[in-house]
Scaffold this active site. Structure first.
Site, PDB file in Angstrom:
ATOM      1  N   GLY A  85     -40.628   0.946 -30.983  1.00 51.44           N
ATOM      2  CA  GLY A  85     -41.737   0.847 -30.121  1.00 51.44           C
ATOM      3  C   GLY A  85     -41.542  -0.341 -29.086  1.00 51.44           C
ATOM      4  O   GLY A  85     -42.433  -0.566 -28.121  1.00 51.44           O
ATOM      5  N   SER A  86     -40.194  -0.430 -28.769  1.00 49.28           N
ATOM      6  CA  SER A  86     -40.041  -1.297 -27.679  1.00 49.28           C
ATOM      7  C   SER A  86     -40.451  -0.603 -26.199  1.00 49.28           C
ATOM      8  O   SER A  86     -41.063  -1.262 -25.393  1.00 49.28           O
ATOM      9  CB  SER A  86     -38.625  -1.679 -27.318  1.00 49.28           C
ATOM     10  OG  SER A  86     -37.729  -0.533 -26.941  1.00 49.28           O
ATOM     11  N   LYS A 128     -46.731  23.406 -38.644  1.00 52.99           N
ATOM     12  CA  LYS A 128     -46.604  22.610 -37.526  1.00 52.99           C
ATOM     13  C   LYS A 128     -47.870  22.552 -36.764  1.00 52.99           C
ATOM     14  O   LYS A 128     -48.362  21.563 -35.957  1.00 52.99           O
ATOM     15  CB  LYS A 128     -45.614  22.972 -36.733  1.00 52.99           C
ATOM     16  CG  LYS A 128     -45.161  21.991 -35.505  1.00 52.99           C
ATOM     17  CD  LYS A 128     -43.860  22.299 -34.820  1.00 52.99           C
ATOM     18  CE  LYS A 128     -43.545  21.565 -33.489  1.00 52.99           C
ATOM     19  NZ  LYS A 128     -42.582  20.406 -33.689  1.00 52.99           N
ATOM     20  N   MET A 150     -39.522  11.141 -32.454  1.00 51.19           N
ATOM     21  CA  MET A 150     -38.778  12.041 -32.854  1.00 51.19           C
ATOM     22  C   MET A 150     -39.098  13.503 -33.322  1.00 51.19           C
ATOM     23  O   MET A 150     -38.496  13.739 -34.493  1.00 51.19           O
ATOM     24  CB  MET A 150     -37.939  11.037 -33.906  1.00 51.19           C
ATOM     25  CG  MET A 150     -37.116   9.820 -33.265  1.00 51.19           C
ATOM     26  SD  MET A 150     -36.513   9.979 -31.512  1.00 51.19           S
ATOM     27  CE  MET A 150     -34.938   9.620 -32.005  1.00 51.19           C
ATOM     28  N   HIS A 179     -35.547   9.891 -22.426  1.00 46.91           N
ATOM     29  CA  HIS A 179     -34.375  10.015 -23.263  1.00 46.91           C
ATOM     30  C   HIS A 179     -33.169   9.277 -23.236  1.00 46.91           C
ATOM     31  O   HIS A 179     -32.668   9.363 -21.808  1.00 46.91           O
ATOM     32  CB  HIS A 179     -33.951  11.699 -23.539  1.00 46.91           C
ATOM     33  CG  HIS A 179     -32.850  12.134 -24.224  1.00 46.91           C
ATOM     34  ND1 HIS A 179     -33.220  12.301 -25.555  1.00 46.91           N
ATOM     35  CD2 HIS A 179     -31.564  12.466 -23.917  1.00 46.91           C
ATOM     36  CE1 HIS A 179     -32.182  12.513 -25.985  1.00 46.91           C
ATOM     37  NE2 HIS A 179     -31.121  12.575 -25.349  1.00 46.91           N
TER      38      HIS A 179
HETATM   39  C1  GAR Z   1     -35.447   5.104 -26.987  1.00 48.09           C
HETATM   40  O1  GAR Z   1     -34.177   4.549 -26.755  1.00 48.09           O
HETATM   41  C2  GAR Z   1     -35.810   6.461 -26.447  1.00 48.09           C
HETATM   42  O2  GAR Z   1     -35.203   6.828 -25.337  1.00 48.09           O
HETATM   43  C3  GAR Z   1     -35.364   7.125 -27.552  1.00 48.09           C
HETATM   44  O3  GAR Z   1     -35.830   6.649 -28.811  1.00 48.09           O
HETATM   45  C4  GAR Z   1     -35.655   5.069 -28.517  1.00 48.09           C
HETATM   46  C5  GAR Z   1     -37.100   4.569 -28.968  1.00 48.09           C
HETATM   47  O4  GAR Z   1     -36.934   3.026 -28.934  1.00 48.09           O
HETATM   48  N1  GAR Z   1     -35.758   8.567 -27.725  1.00 48.09           N
HETATM   49  C6  GAR Z   1     -34.979   9.852 -27.869  1.00 48.09           C
HETATM   50  O5  GAR Z   1     -34.056   9.721 -28.565  1.00 48.09           O
HETATM   51  C7  GAR Z   1     -35.824  11.058 -27.701  1.00 48.09           C
HETATM   52  N2  GAR Z   1     -34.915  12.164 -28.131  1.00 48.09           N
HETATM   53  P1  GAR Z   1     -38.014   2.295 -28.952  1.00 48.09           P
HETATM   54  O6  GAR Z   1     -38.838   2.660 -30.531  1.00 48.09           O
HETATM   55  O7  GAR Z   1     -37.589   0.889 -29.174  1.00 48.09           O
HETATM   56  O8  GAR Z   1     -38.993   2.328 -27.791  1.00 48.09           O
END
Ligand code: GAR
Length: 190
Positions: A15-16, A68, A93, A112
């Protein structure tokens, strides 16, 4: 200043990006208000982050539903109660299905960690490092029924730190937070 746009942030992990969006909203650097955080993983760290800043959480597990569509109907119910106008995916995800796509047409955004259309799907940073590309990056795009295939809104290149997934991921995260804020501001001011 314009009325704040009501957003729901979807996340499945640390969740950053959620935290960066929340801080930008609180600092009035993003003309939006997070009305709900939706997660498919009740145990994810993002839930703690949301609790800490008193943002309501809808933790809804797909496996508690037979289909779903039923899973997404449950999310939709929470979204309607919250008044969310836009859905902002930040490390969510799961592939978004027809129920949410029809309820929020062209109003679902995703970030992404690659320069799409390269390296869609899971583990995009690992894919890029394993492939040996020298430059990867970040893409913000509208969500459609495909896997990371919707209209591209913004991109930013990031150099791969040769063979080092962790350092490359760090560089990507540093870019993501600013790029998402700027792109959302642009989108919400249209
Ligand atoms: C992020 O890097 C985002 O771009 C990626 O997940 C990470 C979540 O980081 N998203 C994907 O890969 C979507 N296909 P976070 O939980 O620290 O925000």
């Amino acid at each position: 200043m314009n009325r704040k746009v009501k957003i729901a942030v979807f996340a499945s992990g640390s969740g950053s990006n959620f935290a960066a969006i929340e801080q930008a909203c609180s600092a009035d650097e993003l003309n939006a208000e997070i009305v709900l955080m939706v997660t498919n993983k009740p145990e994810a760290f993002v839930v703690e982050r949301a609790d800490k800043v008193s943002i309501p959480v809808a933790a809804i597990r797909p496996k508690d539903f037979e289909t779903k569509d039923a899973y997404e109907e449950a999310i939709l119910h929470a979204l309607r109660e919250s008044g969310a106008e836009w859905l902002v995916l930040a490390g969510y995800m799961r592939l978004v299905g027809p129920v949410l796509l029809m309820a929020y047409p062209s109003r679902i955004v995703n970030i992404h960690p690659s320069l799409l259309p390269s390296f869609p799907g899971k583990d995009a940073i690992a894919q890029a490092v394993a492939h040996g590309v020298k430059v990867t990056g970040v893409t913000v795009h509208l969500v459609d029924e495909g896997m990371d295939t919707g209209q591209i809104l913004a991109q930013c290149a990031v150099d791969v730190v040769s063979g080092d997934e962790d350092k490359t991921a760090e560089a990507i995260h540093a870019v993501e937070h600013g790029l998402y804020k700027d792109t959302l501001n642009e989108l919400f001011s249209r």
